[in-house]
Write an enzyme that holds these catalytic residues in place. Structure first.
Site: not given
Length: 321
Positions: A77, A129, A269
């Site tokens: 991130h 992020e 993910s």
């Protein structure tokens, strides 16, 4: 009516940035031995994190938890300048697993900031992020989460204003918010290529095609995964009941009552292994066919940092990006 078909979205699951981040941790463990410290979950997936813990990764939030001289990996991130500087000051050997598409946003922010730009960032408050991107500068980045926020934001000046975006947002939501930014600040500078990553875009596009063809959508992904949450919301918005699960054990039989066709996808993910386990669980309800939709084939691969490629010198340099 029993389930008789599973329609698999294409593409689904791991993206190039997630593949790279996991490989960085695995290679660091293999090369330098356990433990390897990772700031924040390497990617937002419970199964992946637990697998890496079992191999010798230790996930931390505070760099004070990392002993001097240890090897540290930054998550996919990205991190703020302050975290990066603290890690250097503490003398860690650093491997940066920030997704290159997130790094692209960081580079753009740094470049335009030198030219005197302020920024509006479209993203979710508190997401790592967003914290990493906003933390590229000490000030001058204004976060907006929705159209309402756009009307409230007060930049110091509007002559030099640029917009950047979290890479894992809903494509449609981000477009709506960006349009509101343009309407309020017509001279705003936008990125040459959109910040939302190719994998987020492709997985959302696949759900848009799949949802009208199925009676229920299952998204494999962890609750903390932004792009997985967006897939579930998108299917719901298109009028198809949708559920997000971390593993096959979370499937509820009643979700499939009267549903003949199940759509199945996975966030960027989520490993394919979990998708296979979900398929087996649904098959127990009487499904006869599993069909993969035609879709975009993703071939992008990101290079590993220096010091982790095969044949690199054994000792990691002080800082590798």
């Amino acid at each position: 009516m029993a389930v008789n078909e599973i329609l698999l979205a294409e593409p689904r699951g791991f993206c190039a940035g997630v593949d790279r981040a996991i490989e960085i941790v695995e290679r660091a463990i293999a090369k330098f031995g356990a433990p390897i410290y990772v700031r924040h979950e390497i990617v937002h997936n419970t199964y992946v994190v637990n697998e890496l813990k079992a191999k010798g990764a230790i996930f931390i939030e505070d760099l004070a938890e990392v002993p001097p001289g240890a090897t540290l990996v930054f998550s996919a991130h990205g991190v703020s300048k302050a975290v990066e500087q603290e890690a250097r000051d503490r003398g860690f050997a650093i491997f940066d697993a920030t997704c290159p598409l997130v790094t692209k946003v960081h580079v753009e922010v740094a470049k335009l900031a030198k030219e005197g730009y302020e920024f509006i960032m479209i993203g979710h408050k508190g997401h790592p992020e967003v914290e990493g991107t906003m933390g590229q500068l000490s000030s001058g980045i204004h976060l907006v989460e929705d159209v309402e926020d756009v009307h409230k934001v007060q930049p110091a000046q509007t002559e030099k204003l640029a917009v950047v975006t979290q890479t894992t947002l809903s494509v449609d939501d981000a477009a709506e918010i960006a349009a509101a930014v343009r309407a309020r600040f017509p001279a705003v500078r936008e990125p040459k290529q959109q910040d939302i990553c190719y994998a987020t875009q492709n997985r959302q596009d696949a759900v848009k095609i799949m949802s009208p063809q199925v009676d229920v959508v299952i998204v494999v992904g962890s609750p903390t995964s932004s792009n997985s949450n967006r897939l579930r919301e998108l299917a719901q918005r298109l009028g198809t009941p949708a559920y997000m699960i971390d593993s096959a054990e979370e499937l509820q039989v009643e979700w499939f009552d009267g549903k003949a066709r199940v759509g199945l996808t996975a966030g960027a993910s989520a490993p394919e292994l979990l998708v296979r386990q979900v398929i087996e669980r649904i098959k127990a309800l009487g499904v006869v066919a599993v069909r993969t939709m035609p879709g975009v084939e993703e071939t992008l691969k990101f290079p590993l940092p220096k010091g982790l490629k095969l044949g690199d010198a054994a000792a990691p340099p002080h800082h590798i990006s």
